[in-house]
Motif scaffolding. Structure first.
Motif, PDB file in Angstrom:
ATOM      1  N   VAL A 139      28.643  31.120  56.585  1.00 37.33           N
ATOM      2  CA  VAL A 139      27.876  32.149  57.283  1.00 37.33           C
ATOM      3  C   VAL A 139      26.944  31.525  58.317  1.00 37.33           C
ATOM      4  N   ARG A 140      26.276  30.441  57.948  1.00 39.40           N
ATOM      5  CA  ARG A 140      25.365  29.793  58.902  1.00 39.40           C
ATOM      6  C   ARG A 140      26.126  29.316  60.138  1.00 39.40           C
ATOM      7  N   ASN A 141      27.250  28.652  59.942  1.00 36.62           N
ATOM      8  CA  ASN A 141      28.035  28.159  61.075  1.00 36.62           C
ATOM      9  C   ASN A 141      28.539  29.312  61.947  1.00 36.62           C
ATOM     10  N   THR A 142      28.933  30.408  61.295  1.00 40.80           N
ATOM     11  CA  THR A 142      29.390  31.570  62.052  1.00 40.80           C
ATOM     12  C   THR A 142      28.274  32.145  62.899  1.00 40.80           C
ATOM     13  N   LEU A 143      27.087  32.285  62.323  1.00 35.41           N
ATOM     14  CA  LEU A 143      25.959  32.855  63.064  1.00 35.41           C
ATOM     15  C   LEU A 143      25.539  31.951  64.214  1.00 35.41           C
ATOM     16  N   VAL A 144      25.642  30.641  64.039  1.00 34.14           N
ATOM     17  CA  VAL A 144      25.332  29.726  65.142  1.00 34.14           C
ATOM     18  C   VAL A 144      26.276  29.982  66.315  1.00 34.14           C
ATOM     19  N   GLY A 145      27.569  30.078  66.027  1.00 34.88           N
ATOM     20  CA  GLY A 145      28.536  30.329  67.088  1.00 34.88           C
ATOM     21  C   GLY A 145      28.338  31.674  67.758  1.00 34.88           C
ATOM     22  N   VAL A 146      28.024  32.703  66.967  1.00 33.40           N
ATOM     23  CA  VAL A 146      27.789  34.033  67.534  1.00 33.40           C
ATOM     24  C   VAL A 146      26.535  34.021  68.407  1.00 33.40           C
ATOM     25  N   CYS A 147      25.496  33.350  67.940  1.00 31.84           N
ATOM     26  CA  CYS A 147      24.258  33.251  68.722  1.00 31.84           C
ATOM     27  C   CYS A 147      24.523  32.594  70.071  1.00 31.84           C
ATOM     28  N   ALA A 148      25.378  31.573  70.082  1.00 35.94           N
ATOM     29  CA  ALA A 148      25.679  30.859  71.323  1.00 35.94           C
ATOM     30  C   ALA A 148      26.332  31.772  72.346  1.00 35.94           C
TER      31      ALA A 148
END
Length: 372
Positions: A47-56
């Protein structure tokens, strides 16, 4: 499907920002991630990695299409991680392949249709049915047992908060946003470097749809510039000069195009009448004089599309549309300018060009899931 198992996506509006979306969506994301991978700690990291990519990419995601981008990012990140791991013989959900498990989670937990799952995975609806059939067979062919396994796995969530460590999510969210901004800067630098290295300084798709970040305050329709695609009605066999060096024409059974490198090429509509009635769109890059011409078929629509949008490297361009008289529910789209080799290569860092078809109300009716 048992409605009690359904994970609801958070409410969102035209002005919702990344932080608000992440806070509202985190419980649902962790739940789905847990069902995908089966381990609370791994789910939290996923989830953390996914949210980082979405934020980018947040500024470039249409606000009424966020759910699709988040789900696709979560599933693809899981499949990448699963591919790197060595397979272990397990029972229950662990006996499924990563792709089978992802298909069953999306179909039976999130309640998606086969078309939506195929768009998320970038495969055909037939492949989705095959994965679902084989996955269910591996569990004894019992859909009730599958729902029971999902429910048991979801119960693990009651004690899964420890996997987020003692740090409140509000604090973690600040770190996620910082990593997302850093990733966005790094991606911009990579794209610029590749383009400069290959001496391709030309602008991506020189049309009036280039540019604009699509800020967080825009609605989905505003973010994609809901005007209309140029639509041209043609007779069967009538040739249209799409871009320099490329001619396109339609017959009752599909799309034809011709280039100097490949004259008289053909792409047939889905032969299966059931698949043809389901909304879909394909995308194919065709080499033309050192660049690439993007085009494809759309089908299964009840009316001509209002907008066909091509997304490459986070930028959008309005595609042109050719259709036969009588609005048959299918036609050809194409990008009105060529894409350089550097731009095409850079786009595949993000999964390749994507084509989205909107109806007159601004609703997504079809999205590309692979070459066609």
């Amino acid at each position: 499907m048992n409605s009690s198992l359904r994970i609801h996506w958070p409410a969102r509006g035209p002005h919702i920002g990344f932080a608000a979306y992440a806070r509202a969506g985190r419980p649902r994301l962790v739940s789905t991630a847990l069902l995908l991978c089966g381990d609370p700690r791994e789910a939290a990291e996923l989830v953390r990695n996914t949210l980082v990519g979405v934020c980018a990419r947040w500024r470039r995601i249409p606000r009424d299409d966020v759910d699709f981008y988040v789900r696709r990012s979560l599933v693809r990140e899981h499949l990448r991680r699963a591919h790197r791991r060595k397979a272990r013989a397990q029972e229950g959900l662990g006996a499924l392949s990563a792709r089978q498990r992802a298909v069953l989670v999306m179909l039976h937990w999130e309640g998606l249709g086969e078309t939506e799952v195929s768009q998320t995975l970038g495969c055909s609806a037939g492949a989705v049915r095959s994965h679902a059939r084989r996955g269910l067979a591996a569990l004894g062919g019992d859909a009730e047992r599958l729902r029971g396994l999902f429910a048991e796995a979801a119960d693990v969530l009651k004690g899964a908060e420890v996997t987020e460590s003692a740090v409140p999510f509000a604090v973690q969210l600040g770190a996620i946003e910082e990593r997302g901004r850093a990733l966005r800067r790094r991606r911009v630098g990579v794209v610029a470097a590749v383009c400069a290295l290959l001496l391709a300084p030309t602008a991506l798709f020189a049309t009036n749809r280039i540019g604009g970040d699509g800020g967080a305050g825009e609605s989905g329709a505003e973010a994609v510039g809901m005007g209309s695609s140029p639509i041209r009605v043609v007779a069967p066999g009538e040739r249209v000069k799409a871009v320099p060096g490329v001619q396109v024409w339609l017959t009752a059974d599909g799309r034809h195009w011709s280039t100097a490198q490949g004259p008289n090429q053909f792409s047939r509509l889905p032969e299966n009448s059931t698949e043809r009635r389901q909304p879909g769109v394909s995308v194919r890059p065709e080499p033309v004089k050192g660049a690439y011409f993007l085009s494809g078929l759309y089908y299964g629509l009840s009316a001509d599309p209002a907008l066909v949008e091509v997304t490459v490297n986070g930028r959008e361009v309005t595609g042109s549309v050719l259709t036969l008289a009588g609005s048959p529910g299918w036609g050809v789209w194409y990008a009105p300018a060529a894409l350089s080799t550097a731009e095409l290569k850079a786009s595949y860092v993000e999964g390749g060009p994507m084509v989205t078809v909107y109806d007159a109300g601004g609703k997504v009716v079809a999205r590309s899931g692979g070459d066609g």
